[in-house]
Design an enzyme around this catalytic site. Structure first.
Site, PDB file in Angstrom:
ATOM      1  N   SER A 121      28.431  56.873  47.955  1.00  0.00           N
ATOM      2  CA  SER A 121      28.887  57.710  49.079  1.00  0.00           C
ATOM      3  C   SER A 121      30.129  58.468  48.639  1.00  0.00           C
ATOM      4  CB  SER A 121      29.238  56.837  50.282  1.00  0.00           C
ATOM      5  OG  SER A 121      29.923  57.612  51.249  1.00  0.00           O
ATOM      6  N   TYR A 134      33.528  49.960  53.557  1.00  0.00           N
ATOM      7  CA  TYR A 134      32.465  50.828  53.035  1.00  0.00           C
ATOM      8  C   TYR A 134      32.949  51.534  51.763  1.00  0.00           C
ATOM      9  CZ  TYR A 134      28.792  54.443  53.298  1.00  0.00           C
ATOM     10  OH  TYR A 134      27.722  55.276  53.044  1.00  0.00           O
TER      11      TYR A 134
HETATM   12  P1  NAD Z   1      19.872  54.555  57.371  1.00  0.00           P
HETATM   13  O1  NAD Z   1      20.693  53.634  58.206  1.00  0.00           O
HETATM   14  O2  NAD Z   1      19.158  55.662  58.026  1.00  0.00           O
HETATM   15  O3  NAD Z   1      18.875  53.702  56.470  1.00  0.00           O
HETATM   16  C1  NAD Z   1      19.367  52.590  55.753  1.00  0.00           C
HETATM   17  C2  NAD Z   1      18.233  51.809  55.166  1.00  0.00           C
HETATM   18  O4  NAD Z   1      18.771  50.596  54.603  1.00  0.00           O
HETATM   19  C3  NAD Z   1      17.222  51.394  56.216  1.00  0.00           C
HETATM   20  O5  NAD Z   1      15.921  51.419  55.660  1.00  0.00           O
HETATM   21  C4  NAD Z   1      17.655  49.971  56.545  1.00  0.00           C
HETATM   22  O6  NAD Z   1      16.602  49.175  57.056  1.00  0.00           O
HETATM   23  C5  NAD Z   1      18.096  49.480  55.172  1.00  0.00           C
HETATM   24  N1  NAD Z   1      18.975  48.333  55.337  1.00  0.00           N
HETATM   25  C6  NAD Z   1      20.131  48.293  56.039  1.00  0.00           C
HETATM   26  N2  NAD Z   1      20.622  47.030  56.026  1.00  0.00           N
HETATM   27  C7  NAD Z   1      19.750  46.293  55.281  1.00  0.00           C
HETATM   28  C8  NAD Z   1      19.681  44.926  54.914  1.00  0.00           C
HETATM   29  N3  NAD Z   1      20.610  44.036  55.321  1.00  0.00           N
HETATM   30  N4  NAD Z   1      18.652  44.511  54.143  1.00  0.00           N
HETATM   31  C9  NAD Z   1      17.695  45.382  53.755  1.00  0.00           C
HETATM   32  N5  NAD Z   1      17.693  46.671  54.077  1.00  0.00           N
HETATM   33  C10 NAD Z   1      18.703  47.116  54.845  1.00  0.00           C
HETATM   34  O7  NAD Z   1      20.865  55.112  56.262  1.00  0.00           O
HETATM   35  P2  NAD Z   1      20.738  56.351  55.234  1.00  0.00           P
HETATM   36  O8  NAD Z   1      21.598  57.430  55.745  1.00  0.00           O
HETATM   37  O9  NAD Z   1      19.325  56.616  54.866  1.00  0.00           O
HETATM   38  O10 NAD Z   1      21.530  55.685  54.015  1.00  0.00           O
HETATM   39  C11 NAD Z   1      20.935  55.352  52.769  1.00  0.00           C
HETATM   40  C12 NAD Z   1      22.050  55.178  51.756  1.00  0.00           C
HETATM   41  O11 NAD Z   1      22.816  56.384  51.679  1.00  0.00           O
HETATM   42  C13 NAD Z   1      23.044  54.082  52.114  1.00  0.00           C
HETATM   43  O12 NAD Z   1      23.409  53.349  50.974  1.00  0.00           O
HETATM   44  C14 NAD Z   1      24.238  54.840  52.653  1.00  0.00           C
HETATM   45  O13 NAD Z   1      25.440  54.133  52.492  1.00  0.00           O
HETATM   46  C15 NAD Z   1      24.183  56.097  51.815  1.00  0.00           C
HETATM   47  N6  NAD Z   1      24.880  57.233  52.429  1.00  0.00           N
HETATM   48  C16 NAD Z   1      24.473  57.759  53.630  1.00  0.00           C
HETATM   49  C17 NAD Z   1      25.182  58.828  54.191  1.00  0.00           C
HETATM   50  C18 NAD Z   1      24.823  59.454  55.492  1.00  0.00           C
HETATM   51  O14 NAD Z   1      25.596  60.285  56.020  1.00  0.00           O
HETATM   52  N7  NAD Z   1      23.675  59.189  56.059  1.00  0.00           N
HETATM   53  C19 NAD Z   1      26.310  59.331  53.512  1.00  0.00           C
HETATM   54  C20 NAD Z   1      26.690  58.771  52.307  1.00  0.00           C
HETATM   55  C21 NAD Z   1      25.956  57.727  51.775  1.00  0.00           C
END
Ligand code: NAD
Length: 231
Positions: A121, A134
């Site tokens: 991130s 985070y």
């Molecule tokens: P999201 O919440 O839409 O999806 C997250 C996924 O991780 C889901 O499939 C969820 O079921 C899974 N997950 C969460 N906790 C879990 C657990 N305990 N065990 C197994 N699976 C688990 O999030 P996203 O936006 O798709 O994020 C994906 C990645 O991108 C993450 O690592 C997040 O930190 C990173 N990210 C997201 C953003 C954003 O703005 N959306 C920004 C920077 C980084």
């Protein structure tokens, strides 16, 4: 290619799993949502038993491309961070990816080829107030990426981390709703005045696992619509 993607049920992970060519091994907590994939493993990555089972699954399926995507964001002033929250965020965002890498690497070494992509991130690169857990977990991924790139370079294995900024997913949208700023105020601070699409992150993954990217390793790549360079 045998490609394992964690957090494949929605958001960025789903965009990655749906866009890559190869045998996809999807990991998530919700079996109903995982059933759309031919190969899946149901697992809560914060649970040691589940994590160890997934390690065995990785070894049994000769995974040569590992995408550590699953993660959780938490917005909390430091004095309100409980030990349970600290442990859960570190476990999911940092410890689980490192453990899964440890389980995937033996086969990759044997093959003399492998690709590891972590989804970090921009909060792991820049400071973010009230997101210390985070940010710390995602910074840890960047440190691990550099060390592992050096350790694994001679085996044809590359290790990289993509650092998205605000992405249009459940996580991105709920973080925007739960923090101190409105979505419009957040967009005002993003140089491109937009959230990144999950498909853009998937496109970067596609590049990093390709032969064109064989020289790219140990890198932390910001995909943030300009957020990391200023407002
Ligand atoms: P999201 O919440 O839409 O999806 C997250 C996924 O991780 C889901 O499939 C969820 O079921 C899974 N997950 C969460 N906790 C879990 C657990 N305990 N065990 C197994 N699976 C688990 O999030 P996203 O936006 O798709 O994020 C994906 C990645 O991108 C993450 O690592 C997040 O930190 C990173 N990210 C997201 C953003 C954003 O703005 N959306 C920004 C920077 C980084």
């Amino acid at each position: 290619m045998n490609i394992l993607v964690t957090g494949a049920t929605r958001g960025i992970g789903k965009a990655i799993a749906k866009s890559l060519q190869g045998n996809i091994f999807a990991v998530g907590r919700n079996e109903e949502l995982l059933r759309e994939y031919r190969n899946y493993y149901v697992c809560d990555l914060t649970d040691n038993t589940g994590l160890k089972g997934l390690g065995e699954y990785i070894k049994a399926n000769n995974i040569d491309i590992l995408i550590n995507n699953a993660g959780e964001y938490i917005y909390s002033p430091i004095e309100e961070c409980s030990l349970d929250n600290i442990s859960r965020i570190m476990k999911l965002n940092l410890e689980a990816p490192l453990y899964l890498i440890s389980q995937a690497v033996p086969y990759m070494k044997l093959k003399g080829w492998g690709r590891i992509v972590n989804i970090g991130s921009i909060s792991g690169v820049m400071g973010e107030a009230c997101a210390s857990l985070y940010s710390a977990s995602k910074s840890g991924l960047i440190g691990g990426t550099k060390a592992l790139a050096l350790e694994l370079a001679e085996f044809g294995i590359t290790v990289n981390t993509i650092n998205p900024g605000w992405v249009d997913t459940d996580m991105g949208n709920s973080s925007a709703n739960n923090g101190d700023w409105s979505r419009d105020e957040i967009i005002e601070c993003i140089p491109q005045r937009r959230f990144v699409a999950p498909s853009e992150v998937a496109g970067m993954v596609k590049y990093l696992i390709s032969e064109d990217a064989k020289g790219v390793t140990g890198q932390s790549i910001n995909l943030c619509a300009g957020l990391s360079v200023g407002c």
